[in-house]
Write a protein that holds these residues in place. Structure first.
Motif, PDB file in Angstrom:
ATOM      1  N   LEU A   1    -117.587 -19.567  29.148  1.00 21.93           N
ATOM      2  CA  LEU A   1    -119.042 -19.696  29.142  1.00 21.93           C
ATOM      3  C   LEU A   1    -119.466 -21.133  29.415  1.00 21.93           C
ATOM      4  N   MET A   2    -118.690 -22.078  28.920  1.00 26.98           N
ATOM      5  CA  MET A   2    -119.018 -23.494  29.123  1.00 26.98           C
ATOM      6  C   MET A   2    -118.562 -24.011  30.492  1.00 26.98           C
ATOM      7  N   VAL A   3    -117.421 -23.534  30.962  1.00 27.46           N
ATOM      8  CA  VAL A   3    -116.847 -24.040  32.210  1.00 27.46           C
ATOM      9  C   VAL A   3    -117.391 -23.283  33.428  1.00 27.46           C
ATOM     10  N   GLY A   4    -117.597 -21.997  33.285  1.00 27.94           N
ATOM     11  CA  GLY A   4    -117.997 -21.140  34.408  1.00 27.94           C
ATOM     12  C   GLY A   4    -119.154 -21.651  35.242  1.00 27.94           C
ATOM     13  N   PRO A   5    -120.267 -22.056  34.615  1.00 30.54           N
ATOM     14  CA  PRO A   5    -121.409 -22.517  35.417  1.00 30.54           C
ATOM     15  C   PRO A   5    -121.121 -23.759  36.256  1.00 30.54           C
ATOM     16  N   PHE A   6    -120.132 -24.553  35.856  1.00 27.80           N
ATOM     17  CA  PHE A   6    -119.790 -25.742  36.637  1.00 27.80           C
ATOM     18  C   PHE A   6    -118.880 -25.403  37.804  1.00 27.80           C
ATOM     19  N   VAL A   7    -118.026 -24.410  37.616  1.00 32.79           N
ATOM     20  CA  VAL A   7    -117.094 -24.018  38.669  1.00 32.79           C
ATOM     21  C   VAL A   7    -117.809 -23.180  39.734  1.00 32.79           C
ATOM     22  N   ILE A   8    -118.601 -22.227  39.276  1.00 33.42           N
ATOM     23  CA  ILE A   8    -119.377 -21.369  40.182  1.00 33.42           C
ATOM     24  C   ILE A   8    -120.829 -21.459  39.718  1.00 33.42           C
ATOM     25  N   PRO A   9    -121.634 -22.340  40.317  1.00 32.83           N
ATOM     26  CA  PRO A   9    -122.941 -22.692  39.773  1.00 32.83           C
ATOM     27  C   PRO A   9    -123.838 -21.550  39.285  1.00 32.83           C
ATOM     28  N   VAL A  10    -124.095 -20.531  39.996  1.00 34.54           N
ATOM     29  CA  VAL A  10    -125.014 -19.503  39.507  1.00 34.54           C
ATOM     30  C   VAL A  10    -124.264 -18.353  38.844  1.00 34.54           C
ATOM     31  N   ALA A  11    -123.302 -17.803  39.520  1.00 33.81           N
ATOM     32  CA  ALA A  11    -122.578 -16.642  39.012  1.00 33.81           C
ATOM     33  C   ALA A  11    -121.612 -16.990  37.886  1.00 33.81           C
ATOM     34  N   GLY A  12    -121.319 -18.269  37.706  1.00 28.80           N
ATOM     35  CA  GLY A  12    -120.371 -18.691  36.683  1.00 28.80           C
ATOM     36  C   GLY A  12    -120.779 -18.334  35.276  1.00 28.80           C
ATOM     37  N   ILE A  13    -122.066 -18.177  35.051  1.00 25.18           N
ATOM     38  CA  ILE A  13    -122.548 -17.824  33.720  1.00 25.18           C
ATOM     39  C   ILE A  13    -122.091 -16.415  33.333  1.00 25.18           C
ATOM     40  N   ILE A  14    -121.861 -15.571  34.322  1.00 27.42           N
ATOM     41  CA  ILE A  14    -121.386 -14.208  34.071  1.00 27.42           C
ATOM     42  C   ILE A  14    -119.872 -14.131  34.248  1.00 27.42           C
ATOM     43  N   ILE A  15    -119.388 -14.754  35.289  1.00 31.41           N
ATOM     44  CA  ILE A  15    -117.958 -14.681  35.602  1.00 31.41           C
ATOM     45  C   ILE A  15    -117.127 -15.475  34.597  1.00 31.41           C
ATOM     46  N   GLY A  16    -117.619 -16.634  34.157  1.00 35.16           N
ATOM     47  CA  GLY A  16    -116.864 -17.513  33.260  1.00 35.16           C
ATOM     48  C   GLY A  16    -116.402 -16.849  31.973  1.00 35.16           C
ATOM     49  N   PRO A  17    -117.332 -16.275  31.168  1.00 39.83           N
ATOM     50  CA  PRO A  17    -116.889 -15.661  29.918  1.00 39.83           C
ATOM     51  C   PRO A  17    -115.969 -14.459  30.151  1.00 39.83           C
ATOM     52  N   PHE A  18    -116.252 -13.720  31.204  1.00 39.80           N
ATOM     53  CA  PHE A  18    -115.436 -12.550  31.531  1.00 39.80           C
ATOM     54  C   PHE A  18    -114.004 -12.983  31.850  1.00 39.80           C
ATOM     55  N   VAL A  19    -113.866 -13.918  32.773  1.00 36.43           N
ATOM     56  CA  VAL A  19    -112.539 -14.394  33.180  1.00 36.43           C
ATOM     57  C   VAL A  19    -111.835 -15.082  32.014  1.00 36.43           C
ATOM     58  N   GLY A  20    -112.591 -15.873  31.236  1.00 38.16           N
ATOM     59  CA  GLY A  20    -111.994 -16.561  30.087  1.00 38.16           C
ATOM     60  C   GLY A  20    -111.400 -15.590  29.087  1.00 38.16           C
ATOM     61  N   ALA A  21    -112.150 -14.550  28.754  1.00 38.56           N
ATOM     62  CA  ALA A  21    -111.649 -13.559  27.798  1.00 38.56           C
ATOM     63  C   ALA A  21    -110.455 -12.797  28.371  1.00 38.56           C
ATOM     64  N   VAL A  22    -110.548 -12.416  29.645  1.00 38.85           N
ATOM     65  CA  VAL A  22    -109.454 -11.663  30.275  1.00 38.85           C
ATOM     66  C   VAL A  22    -108.175 -12.503  30.300  1.00 38.85           C
ATOM     67  N   LEU A  23    -108.287 -13.740  30.762  1.00 37.53           N
ATOM     68  CA  LEU A  23    -107.098 -14.592  30.843  1.00 37.53           C
ATOM     69  C   LEU A  23    -106.501 -14.865  29.464  1.00 37.53           C
ATOM     70  N   ALA A  24    -107.346 -15.124  28.482  1.00 33.70           N
ATOM     71  CA  ALA A  24    -106.838 -15.390  27.129  1.00 33.70           C
ATOM     72  C   ALA A  24    -106.096 -14.180  26.578  1.00 33.70           C
ATOM     73  N   GLU A  25    -106.627 -13.003  26.802  1.00 39.33           N
ATOM     74  CA  GLU A  25    -105.965 -11.792  26.306  1.00 39.33           C
ATOM     75  C   GLU A  25    -104.663 -11.524  27.059  1.00 39.33           C
ATOM     76  N   LEU A  26    -104.662 -11.764  28.361  1.00 43.10           N
ATOM     77  CA  LEU A  26    -103.446 -11.553  29.147  1.00 43.10           C
ATOM     78  C   LEU A  26    -102.355 -12.558  28.766  1.00 43.10           C
ATOM     79  N   ILE A  27    -102.735 -13.816  28.649  1.00 38.14           N
ATOM     80  CA  ILE A  27    -101.740 -14.874  28.428  1.00 38.14           C
ATOM     81  C   ILE A  27    -101.284 -14.941  26.973  1.00 38.14           C
ATOM     82  N   PHE A  28    -102.228 -14.958  26.045  1.00 40.09           N
ATOM     83  CA  PHE A  28    -101.867 -15.211  24.650  1.00 40.09           C
ATOM     84  C   PHE A  28    -101.605 -13.949  23.832  1.00 40.09           C
ATOM     85  N   GLN A  29    -102.198 -12.842  24.218  1.00 37.97           N
ATOM     86  CA  GLN A  29    -102.016 -11.611  23.454  1.00 37.97           C
ATOM     87  C   GLN A  29    -101.175 -10.579  24.189  1.00 37.97           C
TER      88      GLN A  29
END
Length: 160
Positions: A91-119
């Motif tokens: 949520l914090m990084v997404g808007p900087f990486v992808i200016p408009v869509a990052g607000i939606i993509i960021g939290p989604f990708v962050g949660a997915v990656l964390a669950e895939l990698i750590f869990q």
């Protein structure tokens, strides 16, 4: 000058609402700045201890809504603490990486990656949890928007 002063106060409140969808903007600070600016420009007389107590409780409610919405969204969809952290970081990084869509993509990708990698969740489980992070984000933004609106209406009732 009164119109200019009220325009600046209104602008601070508008920026606070923009912060609902662009979380790098600290909404609560802009609302508080509007209250304080009013006091500096027009006087603090309308603001008694009850006003500050109630607004302080609303500020706590804003922080709680932000935290709880993400927590409930991810947990309800089967996520872990890693998913919550991943969603928050996204949520914090997404808007900087992808200016408009990052607000939606960021939290989604962050949660997915964390669950895939750590869990070590399956891809489909991680996607489901990522969707939960979006549900949490949007429900939190709606809740915080309602709280902010109540704060501003209470301010206006107090000063007008």
């Amino acid at each position: 000058m009164t119109i200019v002063y009220w325009g600046i106060i209104a602008l601070l409140f508008v920026i606070a609402f923009i912060g609902l969808i662009y979380p790098i903007i600290p909404s609560v600070l802009f609302i508080a700045a509007g209250f304080i600016l009013y006091g500096v420009l027009f006087g603090f007389q309308p603001f008694g201890p009850l006003f500050w107590l109630i607004q302080g409780l609303f500020i706590l409610a804003l922080f709680a809504a932000d935290y709880l919405a993400n927590l409930v969204g991810v947990k309800k969809f089967g996520g872990s603490k890693a998913g919550i952290w991943g969603s928050t970081i996204g949520l914090m990084v997404g808007p900087f990486v992808i200016p408009v869509a990052g607000i939606i993509i960021g939290p989604f990708v962050g949660a997915v990656l964390a669950e895939l990698i750590f869990q070590r969740k399956s891809f489909f489980e991680a996607i489901h949890i990522g969707f939960g992070s979006l549900v949490g984000f949007f429900s939190g933004a709606i809740t915080k928007g309602m709280i902010q609106a109540v704060m501003i209406v209470y301010f206006l009732i107090t000063v007008l």
